[in-house]
Write an enzyme that holds these catalytic residues in place. Structure first.
Site, PDB file in Angstrom:
ATOM      1  N   CYS A   2       0.842  -1.179   0.000  1.00 60.60           N
ATOM      2  CA  CYS A   2       0.000   0.000   0.000  1.00 60.60           C
ATOM      3  C   CYS A   2       0.890   1.245   0.000  1.00 60.60           C
ATOM      4  CB  CYS A   2      -0.945   0.103   1.191  1.00 60.60           C
ATOM      5  SG  CYS A   2      -2.040  -1.304   1.342  1.00 60.60           S
ATOM      6  N   ARG A  27       3.966  -0.467  -4.786  1.00 64.29           N
ATOM      7  CA  ARG A  27       3.710  -0.926  -3.424  1.00 64.29           C
ATOM      8  C   ARG A  27       2.403  -1.703  -3.291  1.00 64.29           C
ATOM      9  NH1 ARG A  27       6.962   2.077   0.118  1.00 64.29           N
ATOM     10  NH2 ARG A  27       5.746   1.288   1.831  1.00 64.29           N
ATOM     11  N   TRP A  73      -2.706  -2.887  -1.576  1.00 64.76           N
ATOM     12  CA  TRP A  73      -2.366  -4.304  -1.682  1.00 64.76           C
ATOM     13  C   TRP A  73      -3.203  -4.984  -0.599  1.00 64.76           C
ATOM     14  CZ3 TRP A  73      -0.331  -8.218   1.394  1.00 64.76           C
ATOM     15  CH2 TRP A  73       0.128  -9.357   0.718  1.00 64.76           C
ATOM     16  N   ASN A  99      -1.930   2.554   5.528  1.00 63.26           N
ATOM     17  CA  ASN A  99      -1.046   1.481   5.086  1.00 63.26           C
ATOM     18  C   ASN A  99      -0.635   0.729   6.343  1.00 63.26           C
ATOM     19  OD1 ASN A  99       1.109  -0.094   4.237  1.00 63.26           O
ATOM     20  ND2 ASN A  99       2.510   1.639   4.018  1.00 63.26           N
ATOM     21  N   GLY A 100      -0.839  -0.585   6.363  1.00 64.15           N
ATOM     22  CA  GLY A 100      -0.460  -1.381   7.528  1.00 64.15           C
ATOM     23  C   GLY A 100      -1.571  -2.347   7.884  1.00 64.15           C
ATOM     24  N   GLU A 477      17.354 -18.451  -6.725  1.00 60.66           N
ATOM     25  CA  GLU A 477      16.966 -17.100  -7.127  1.00 60.66           C
ATOM     26  C   GLU A 477      16.360 -17.126  -8.535  1.00 60.66           C
ATOM     27  OE1 GLU A 477      16.298 -14.430  -5.894  1.00 60.66           O
ATOM     28  OE2 GLU A 477      16.462 -12.933  -7.472  1.00 60.66           O
ATOM     29  N   LYS A 481      12.632 -15.787  -9.508  1.00 57.30           N
ATOM     30  CA  LYS A 481      12.370 -14.786 -10.563  1.00 57.30           C
ATOM     31  C   LYS A 481      11.329 -15.325 -11.531  1.00 57.30           C
ATOM     32  CE  LYS A 481      13.531 -11.889  -9.273  1.00 57.30           C
ATOM     33  NZ  LYS A 481      14.221 -11.799  -8.055  1.00 57.30           N
ATOM     34  N   GLU A 484       7.690 -15.746  -9.936  1.00 60.49           N
ATOM     35  CA  GLU A 484       6.959 -14.543  -9.511  1.00 60.49           C
ATOM     36  C   GLU A 484       6.460 -13.706 -10.680  1.00 60.49           C
ATOM     37  OE1 GLU A 484       9.085 -11.497  -7.248  1.00 60.49           O
ATOM     38  OE2 GLU A 484      10.945 -12.180  -8.146  1.00 60.49           O
ATOM     39  N   HIS A 500      16.311 -37.611  -4.468  1.00 64.90           N
ATOM     40  CA  HIS A 500      15.691 -37.965  -3.183  1.00 64.90           C
ATOM     41  C   HIS A 500      14.207 -37.631  -3.158  1.00 64.90           C
ATOM     42  CE1 HIS A 500      19.525 -39.111  -1.543  1.00 64.90           C
ATOM     43  NE2 HIS A 500      20.038 -37.977  -1.997  1.00 64.90           N
ATOM     44  N   LYS A 595       5.940  -4.544  -3.948  1.00 61.41           N
ATOM     45  CA  LYS A 595       7.391  -4.404  -3.831  1.00 61.41           C
ATOM     46  C   LYS A 595       7.863  -4.387  -2.387  1.00 61.41           C
ATOM     47  CE  LYS A 595      11.475  -3.467  -5.519  1.00 61.41           C
ATOM     48  NZ  LYS A 595      12.138  -4.625  -6.154  1.00 61.41           N
TER      49      LYS A 595
HETATM   50  C1  F6R Z   1      11.622 -10.977  -5.284  1.00 62.07           C
HETATM   51  C2  F6R Z   1      11.594  -9.924  -4.304  1.00 62.07           C
HETATM   52  C3  F6R Z   1      11.234 -10.267  -2.918  1.00 62.07           C
HETATM   53  C4  F6R Z   1      12.047  -9.424  -1.922  1.00 62.07           C
HETATM   54  C5  F6R Z   1      11.561  -9.688  -0.497  1.00 62.07           C
HETATM   55  C6  F6R Z   1      12.395  -8.935   0.505  1.00 62.07           C
HETATM   56  O1  F6R Z   1      12.004 -10.524  -6.525  1.00 62.07           O
HETATM   57  O2  F6R Z   1      11.820  -8.782  -4.615  1.00 62.07           O
HETATM   58  O3  F6R Z   1      11.410 -11.618  -2.668  1.00 62.07           O
HETATM   59  O4  F6R Z   1      13.394  -9.757  -2.057  1.00 62.07           O
HETATM   60  O5  F6R Z   1      10.228  -9.296  -0.385  1.00 62.07           O
HETATM   61  O6  F6R Z   1      12.349  -7.567   0.280  1.00 62.07           O
HETATM   62  P1  F6R Z   1      13.454  -6.608   0.848  1.00 62.07           P
HETATM   63  O7  F6R Z   1      14.741  -6.960   0.177  1.00 62.07           O
HETATM   64  O8  F6R Z   1      12.982  -5.237   0.498  1.00 62.07           O
HETATM   65  O9  F6R Z   1      13.525  -6.846   2.322  1.00 62.07           O
END
Ligand code: F6R
Length: 600
Positions: A2, A27, A73, A99-100, A477, A481, A484, A500, A595
């Protein structure tokens, strides 16, 4: 999660709020709304969907110099117009964006608001109704606002309008980020500075449990007892061009392409006048005083932590544990005598990480945050901060922050090692320079990687990433990517672990992306590839120059073997990017995500 904005001044607020929300859309983007206030009262516009949908319903002819806005969000209640913010009290006098998460909202409803008919499923509506309740009981607005805040359990960044006073926005925060921006005859409120760079670069940080009275000429910060707090503004070192897409179709592609530049900038930012790598001596002292480092992080930052552990252990010889932030409190390991906690977080706002920080601070332990956002909550609250200098990362999928995290941790490990008279058998500045060049080569290989992505990922339901040693972490990782942004079910496994259990999932044509950048495990990972090929898998082998073999699909340039994650991740990012593009997914704003994850 948010984003909120507010404006009070001499200009019409609508466009400033909408532009601000567009900058905060990363956000949260399932619904949005603004409320603007003029002599005729408060006008609320809200809509399910993106800011563009909201924009289409905002009436041009409503002119108002005060307003607040929100991009959501969803946490409590589905994305819908009813659940979108702003929310209003029953009489319509008070209008609020939040927000929260208010953890005790149901209890508050039962205790105080039995007679109120709620129109949304949100926790937020409870806040605005409580304010009205206390005002109806005869309290002044500010007193009612403060009293409400003392009842709330959880996190909030709030902006409140009172239709009987169109000269004030009431603001408060606890755990969720919020800034006040200062202008000439106007002031603004925003979840982050990017949203209001359009009108100012002067901001004042707010601290938890502060209440702020914002008028067009004054900003008064108070604590919950009503005592005034003086705090100097700071200049946001951001350029509007940093937050524009330019000619790129998506921020993610822009941010992938920025990685060579960011790597070079990090080398520069962490170099002294003699050209040696340098880190704040207080941090190096803390590194030397600890007997064990605990890295705490989430998602991509957690994956960076897994690689970072290798850097610190191999170079500085300090034992490191890496923990997922959201699990740490339940499964806290027996801590060493002198632990140092390192929080890796792009945003510096991740609630899961922050709650560990609060907990370990109460226990009296030392802490450091590695973050991209100066002044962010985790940066402010930890004992020390190392900055990534990566520039704003706007695409939800993290790319340049991951490689920046690795570069900064490598520098931390190197400087610590030297302070302990441990010889590091390579010149990190030189090797990071080679990494930056290799990243450039990879960014120039987009066409080839798009082709590979089409061949392996355009129709598949699932995909497995395998690797051994440090490649295993990059595979994790890569899988994150891919899943998501393209919604392909993807998992990263240690090459030796497949047999396994997971190998049961291999069917004719299942893509396996295998990383082979480590000489010590080159033959064994290729053995694992043979095992899955024998069961019908379609292998996409990504190896490194010097280790390549005939059947390899893509070969990355050679870099120091410890630093390979900084470049082997780039094809992972681009494969995911093109997979999402080929499937018509919204690359920058994948479904269900946001984000900055400011709820636990
Ligand atoms: C994936 C991604 C998330 C963040 C996670 C932690 O692409 O961006 O997995 O890495 O939400 O966020 P931060 O790094 O802001 O604590």
């Amino acid at each position: 999660m948010c984003g909120i904005v507010g404006y009070i001044g001499n200009d019409d607020s609508k466009e400033i709020l909408l532009k601000g929300l567009e900058k905060l859309e990363y956000r949260g983007y399932d619904s949005a709304g603004i409320a603007v206030m003029n002599e005729n009262g408060v006008h609320v516009f809200k809509e399910k969907g993106r800011i563009a949908d909201l924009r289409s319903i905002v009436k041009e002819d409503v002119l108002a110099k005060t307003g607040i806005g929100h991009t959501r969000w969803a946490t409590h209640g589905v994305p819908s117009t009813e659940n979108a913010h702003p929310h209003q009290s029953t009489s319509g006098r008070f209008t609020l964006v939040h927000n929260g998460v208010i953890e005790n909202y149901e209890l508050l409803k039962r205790e105080y608001l039995k007679d109120v008919t709620f129109v949304s499923e949100t926790d937020t509506e409870v806040i605005v109704q409580l304010i009205e309740l206390f005002v109806n009981d005869g309290q002044e607005v500010l007193v009612a606002f403060r009293k409400t805040l003392t009842l709330l359990k959880g996190s909030y960044a709030l902006a409140l309008l009172d239709s009987q006073n169109n000269e004030t926005i009431y603001v408060a925060k606890n755990k969720s980020p919020l800034l006040v921006g200062l202008g000439d005859s106007f002031n603004v409120v925003a979840s982050d500075a990017m949203a209001m760079l359009q009108v100012t670069n002067q901001f004042v940080e707010l601290i938890d449990k502060e209440v702020v009275i914002v008028t067009k000429d004054h900003v008064t910060i108070q604590n919950l007892n009503g005592e005034t707090i003086n705090r100097k503004p700071y200049t946001a070192e951001l350029d509007e061009s940093d937050i524009e897409k330019g000619t790129y179709p998506y921020y993610m592609l822009k941010e992938i392409d920025e990685q060579p530049l960011v790597t070079r900038k990090i080398i520069q930012m962490y170099q002294d006048e003699q050209g040696n790598l340098t880190i704040d001596p207080k941090i190096i002292k803390a590194m030397n005083e600890t007997d064990r480092i605990y890295i705490i992080a989430a998602g991509t930052s957690y994956h960076a932590g897994l690689v970072g552990k290798q850097f610190i252990e191999k170079m500085a010889k300090i034992p490191v544990e890496v923990h997922v932030a959201s699990e740490f409190s339940y499964n806290m390991p027996i801590l060493s005598e002198k632990p140092l906690f390192i929080f890796i977080t792009q945003s510096g706002e991740t609630a899961d990480s922050r709650s560990v920080l609060v907990q370990i601070k109460e226990m009296g332990h030392s802490s450091m945050t590695i973050t991209n956002v100066q002044g962010s909550t985790l940066s402010r609250e930890a004992d020390y901060t190392l900055l990534l200098h990566a520039g704003p990362e706007i695409a939800v999928a993290s790319t340049k922050a991951y490689t920046a995290q690795l570069a900064v941790i490598a520098i931390l490990a190197d400087v610590t090692a030297k302070s302990r008279n441990i010889t590091v058998d390579f010149d990190l500045i030189h090797e990071l320079g080679i990494v930056a060049n290799a990243m450039e080569v990879l960014c120039d290989s987009k066409e080839e990687l798009e082709h590979i992505s089409r061949e392996f990922l355009s129709v598949t339901r699932n995909c497995f990433f395998i690797g051994r040693s440090i490649d295993y972490y990059v595979g994790q990782e890569g899988a994150l990517k891919l899943k998501e942004i393209s919604y392909i079910q993807a998992e990263g496994f240690a090459g030796g672990e497949l047999k396994h259990g997971t190998i049961a999932l291999i069917e004719e044509g299942t893509p396996i992306i295998a990383l082979a950048t480590q000489e010590s495990v080159n033959l064994s990972i290729r053995g694992n590839v043979k095992e899955v090929v024998a069961r019908g898998a379609k292998p996409c082998i990504i190896s490194m120059k010097g280790l390549e073999m005939d059947d390899d699909t893509f070969v990355i340039p050679e870099v120091h073997d410890l630093l390979t994650p900084l470049i082997s991740v780039v094809p992972m990012q681009l494969l995911a990017y093109y997979a999402a593009l080929h499937r018509d997914c919204d690359v920058d704003k994948p479904r269900n995500l946001a984000k900055s994850v400011t709820v636990e």
